[in-house]
Design a protein around this motif. Structure first.
Motif, PDB file in Angstrom:
ATOM      1  N   HIS A 108      -4.509  -5.704   7.936  1.00 17.08           N
ATOM      2  CA  HIS A 108      -5.932  -6.032   7.889  1.00 17.08           C
ATOM      3  C   HIS A 108      -6.780  -4.777   7.643  1.00 17.08           C
ATOM      4  O   HIS A 108      -7.583  -4.724   6.712  1.00 17.08           O
ATOM      5  N   SER A 152      -9.397  -7.715   3.684  1.00 14.98           N
ATOM      6  CA  SER A 152      -8.585  -7.552   4.896  1.00 14.98           C
ATOM      7  C   SER A 152      -7.845  -8.845   5.227  1.00 14.98           C
ATOM      8  O   SER A 152      -6.654  -8.836   5.540  1.00 14.98           O
ATOM      9  N   HIS A 164      -9.294  -3.305   4.413  1.00 17.71           N
ATOM     10  CA  HIS A 164     -10.648  -2.731   4.398  1.00 17.71           C
ATOM     11  C   HIS A 164     -10.630  -1.352   3.735  1.00 17.71           C
ATOM     12  O   HIS A 164     -11.476  -1.030   2.907  1.00 17.71           O
ATOM     13  N   GLU A 220     -14.847  -9.134   4.714  1.00 22.78           N
ATOM     14  CA  GLU A 220     -13.610  -9.545   5.368  1.00 22.78           C
ATOM     15  C   GLU A 220     -12.602 -10.178   4.399  1.00 22.78           C
ATOM     16  O   GLU A 220     -11.549 -10.630   4.821  1.00 22.78           O
TER      17      GLU A 220
END
Ligand code: ZN
Length: 425
Positions: free
Chosen positions: A216, A247, A220, A244
């Motif tokens: 995750h 990720s 990013h 988001e």
């Protein structure tokens, strides 16, 4: 923030060994995951007894926040506070409405998940304090950081050579602060600095969850890397609406890879449950929050006073709609809105749900090897805020102004649910 972080205190409860167990924001979730139902119930009652006690004060604070938003929107000639807040991210309101209507359409799946939960827990009545307790045990699988990196690299292989070499650069280039340390903050995040590579903070303990967190946060980091590399400073920072996506796409790719790999029934069940819970907490819950905000702001704009009674009533009804007939509607849950700080940042949370849906849709296209998807995804990652967020996502073939991405995410939820039901027979 002051009320929630500094002032509020909850009555302690009695632990299994007869000793006092403190109930705090920090312990609450682990108490909700406790195998002893009495402890879960008492922690739930302890927490909400206090929110009930301060309900009028908090309704006044929240009501004022809503009226302020309504005032700003009117003063700037917007038709609603929602239009005002969404426009700051250049997101059309239709995206919000489509999310809500698609999730509403799929609520029977959520209800099915709750029935299954009730059956697996073997309880006569399912209560809100039964929602967080794990349905499967993780086993003792422990991953070293070296193993975690290897799994993440294998899981993200469908993203292609260039992505993998960036991942490698991050792993080997000391972008990541891996382990817990004295005075280090908890959790995990990624941070970007223009002109320098991104940094990642982890608190790696070796659970499967930590492996997902690594995928995750590197999502990013690499998103930041691409945007910083390809955009001038002013367009480099991407908007929350897309933040988001990269990720979560990595997590979705990883779960698809792990499910392909894993033949052992118990481990499969654990993986399936992990992702079903992500759906519940991100797609369903945040959309329910989004509905609550929309209703409350409309009432505020119509000049209605937002009393505790009214707010709790709206929340309770939504909770019943979302959790379905197998969930007992405990009166405590009506007060839950009081402990969601995000509601003080109007029309923010729906982006978790749209981001999650977009990520699931993109991961599917990548896994299916759709022509041009990797090129499109790279352009998306490189886009920063140089285009409107909805247009950026179209580069990956995902149109959030239509209901398809959310519907497809729900199809994936159904597939996982079907398999989980079989696994747990
Ligand atoms: Zn994130």
């Amino acid at each position: 923030r002051m009320f929630n972080n500094a002032d509020v205190r909850f009555p302690s409860i009695t632990g299994e060994d007869g000793r006092e167990l403190p109930v705090t924001h920090g312990t609450y979730i682990s108490l909700m995951e406790h195998p002893d139902r009495r402890i879960r119930r008492e922690a739930f009652q302890s927490l909400y007894s206090v929110y009930r006690q301060y309900s009028n004060t908090l309704a006044a604070a929240f009501g004022a926040n809503v009226k302020q938003a309504v005032f700003y929107a009117k003063a700037r000639k917007y038709t609603s506070s929602r239009e005002y807040y969404l426009s700051s991210n250049e997101v059309p309101e239709g995206v919000y409405d489509r999310l809500v209507s698609s999730v509403r359409k799929s609520l029977p799946l959520m209800h099915r998940y709750m029935s299954l939960r009730k059956r697996l827990l073997g309880v006569d009545e399912l209560h809100m304090y039964d929602v967080y307790v794990p349905l499967t045990s993780q086993g003792n699988t422990h991953y070293t950081f070296e193993e975690a990196k290897k799994i993440v690299k294998e899981g993200l292989a469908p993203l292609g050579e260039e992505y993998l070499s960036l991942l490698e650069t991050g792993f080997e280039g000391r972008w990541i602060d891996v382990y817990e340390n004295e005075g280090k903050r908890s959790g995990a995040y990624s941070w970007g600095i223009y002109g320098c590579h991104p940094y990642v903070l982890l608190n790696f303990h070796g659970t499967l969850n930590d492996v997902f967190t690594l995928a995750h946060e590197m999502g990013h980091a690499i998103h930041t890397w691409y945007s910083n590399e390809n955009q001038p400073y002013v367009y480099a920072g991407y908007k929350i609406f897309v933040a988001e996506v990269a990720s979560t796409c990595n997590e979705a790719l990883l779960i698809r890879y792990l499910l392909k790999q894993c033949k052992e029934k118990k481990e499969r069940a654990y993986l399936l449950n992990h992702f079903l819970e992500s759906f519940r907490a991100t797609l369903f819950r945040q959309t329910m929050f989004a509905e609550f905000e929309k209703t409350v702001h409309e009432l505020g704009a119509a000049g209605e006073s937002l009393t505790s009674e009214k707010l709790c009533g709206i929340y309770q009804k939504l909770n019943e709609d979302y959790f379905g007939p197998d969930m007992v509607s405990d009166s405590e849950i009506g007060y839950e809105w009081e402990r969601i700080p995000h509601f003080y940042t109007p029309f923010y949370v729906y982006q978790y749900a749209t981001g999650f849906s977009a990520a699931v849709a993109i991961s599917r296209r990548i896994m299916e090897g759709e022509p041009g998807i990797l090129e499109g995804y790279k352009r998306f990652l490189s886009g920063g805020c140089s285009m409107e967020p909805v247009e950026l996502l179209k580069l990956c073939g995902v149109d959030m102004s239509e209901s398809r991405p959310v519907d497809q995410a729900m199809e994936f939820f159904e597939e996982l649910l079907d398999e989980f039901e079989v696994c747990m027979k």
